[in-house]
Scaffold this active site. Structure first.
Site, short mmCIF file in Angstrom:
data_model
loop_
_atom_site.label_atom_id
_atom_site.label_comp_id
_atom_site.label_asym_id
_atom_site.label_seq_id
_atom_site.Cartn_x
_atom_site.Cartn_y
_atom_site.Cartn_z
N GLY A 40 10.03 -7.56 -15.95
CA GLY A 40 9.78 -7.81 -14.53
C GLY A 40 10.77 -8.71 -13.82
N ASP A 96 8.87 -13.07 -13.29
CA ASP A 96 8.65 -12.47 -11.98
C ASP A 96 7.50 -13.13 -11.23
OD1 ASP A 96 6.75 -11.50 -13.78
OD2 ASP A 96 7.12 -9.39 -13.39
N ASP A 99 0.78 -15.85 -12.80
CA ASP A 99 -0.56 -15.36 -12.48
C ASP A 99 -1.58 -16.30 -13.12
OD1 ASP A 99 -2.68 -13.75 -11.69
OD2 ASP A 99 -2.36 -12.24 -13.22
N LYS A 127 0.97 -16.47 -7.75
CA LYS A 127 -0.28 -15.95 -7.19
C LYS A 127 -1.31 -17.07 -7.16
CE LYS A 127 -1.21 -11.59 -8.43
NZ LYS A 127 -1.85 -10.47 -9.16
N PHE A 148 -2.45 -7.35 -6.01
CA PHE A 148 -1.56 -6.78 -7.03
C PHE A 148 -0.29 -6.29 -6.36
CE2 PHE A 148 0.21 -3.73 -9.96
CZ PHE A 148 0.11 -4.42 -11.15
N VAL A 149 0.83 -6.88 -6.75
CA VAL A 149 2.10 -6.56 -6.09
C VAL A 149 3.02 -5.78 -7.01
CG1 VAL A 149 2.09 -8.45 -4.41
CG2 VAL A 149 2.97 -8.87 -6.71
N ARG A 161 9.52 -0.61 -9.96
CA ARG A 161 10.34 -1.80 -10.20
C ARG A 161 11.59 -1.83 -9.33
NH1 ARG A 161 8.42 -4.33 -14.88
NH2 ARG A 161 7.72 -2.98 -16.57
P1 5GP Z 1 0.20 -14.55 -16.62
O1 5GP Z 1 0.46 -14.75 -18.08
O2 5GP Z 1 0.70 -15.62 -15.73
O3 5GP Z 1 -1.23 -14.21 -16.36
O4 5GP Z 1 0.85 -13.18 -16.26
C1 5GP Z 1 2.12 -13.02 -15.90
C2 5GP Z 1 2.47 -11.56 -16.07
O5 5GP Z 1 1.42 -10.69 -15.60
C3 5GP Z 1 3.67 -11.26 -15.23
O6 5GP Z 1 4.86 -11.45 -15.98
C4 5GP Z 1 3.44 -9.81 -14.85
O7 5GP Z 1 3.99 -8.98 -15.85
C5 5GP Z 1 1.94 -9.61 -14.86
N1 5GP Z 1 1.37 -9.66 -13.48
C6 5GP Z 1 0.54 -10.58 -12.98
N2 5GP Z 1 0.23 -10.33 -11.70
C7 5GP Z 1 0.88 -9.19 -11.37
C8 5GP Z 1 0.97 -8.39 -10.16
O8 5GP Z 1 0.40 -8.68 -9.10
N3 5GP Z 1 1.76 -7.29 -10.23
C9 5GP Z 1 2.42 -6.91 -11.36
N4 5GP Z 1 3.15 -5.81 -11.29
N5 5GP Z 1 2.37 -7.64 -12.50
C10 5GP Z 1 1.61 -8.76 -12.51
MG MG Z 2 5.88 -9.92 -17.07
#
Ligand code: 5GP
Ligand code: MG
Length: 171
Positions: A40, A96, A99, A127, A148-149, A161
């Site tokens: 990403g 990227d 979350d 986010k 969700f983006v 992408r």
């Molecule tokens: P975390 O470990 O912080 O929960 O997740 C991070 C990963 O979740 C990011 O690297 C991404 O791959 C995925 N992710 C989280 N939110 C989104 C979103 O809104 N869109 C997309 N495409 N991927 C997301």
């Molecule tokens: Mg990722």
């Protein structure tokens, strides 16, 4: 599915110029390795590094998270095939989107374990409202709501992408 524009191309580029200047000032005289999280962050990586005019190295990491069938705990598995050599390097981990924070916090620990001198984090997007692991990114492009983006590196089913902007995926 439709993609509704959230952050346009020129806003992203302007923000990356500013982030690049900040990184440049912070890492003058320190051996910098930018470690980008696949897949990403690839588009952001390519645009960001071209705004940084100090010596740096680029490395990649790949990590997959697995959610247990019966538990909500996630385990992050790091693909050792990439194994960036970060010993005694000042690492800037680039993803990227922040979350829940699980990916970044686990990878920070992983890079420290591999002997990095310091590890800081940079994200294009943060986010709001979903974070479960306390981690503050050192560099952040944009704060976004809980939607969700896709685009600018972010995918849905490995598509979208390549969009030059960030948008919200609508069913
Ligand atoms: P975390 O470990 O912080 O929960 O997740 C991070 C990963 O979740 C990011 O690297 C991404 O791959 C995925 N992710 C989280 N939110 C989104 C979103 O809104 N869109 C997309 N495409 N991927 C997301
Ligand atoms: Mg990722």
């Amino acid at each position: 599915m439709a993609v509704e524009l959230l952050i346009n191309e020129s806003a992203i580029q302007d923000r990356l110029v500013a982030m690049g200047q900040q990184i440049e000032a912070d890492y003058r005289d320190r051996p910098l390795t930018i470690v980008a999280v696949l897949t990403g962050s690839l588009i952001a990586l390519a645009d960001l590094v071209r705004q940084i005019r100090i010596p740096l190295r680029i490395a990649l990491v790949q990590a997959s998270s697995y959610r247990g069938a019966t538990t909500t705990a996630t385990t992050l598995v790091v693909n050792e095939a990439f194994a960036p050599d970060v010993a005694n390097r000042h690492v800037l981990l680039l993803d990227d989107i922040l979350d829940t924070g699980q990916t970044l916090s686990a990878l920070v620990q992983h890079l420290m374990d591999r002997g990095a001198a310091t590890v800081r984090t940079a994200v294009l997007l943060r986010k709001i409202g979903r974070q479960v692991v306390p981690i503050e990114p050192d560099y952040c492009g944009f704060v976004i709501p809980d939607v969700f983006v896709v685009g600018y590196g972010l995918d849905y089913n490995d598509e979208y992408r390549h969009l030059p902007y960030v948008g919200v995926l609508r069913q």
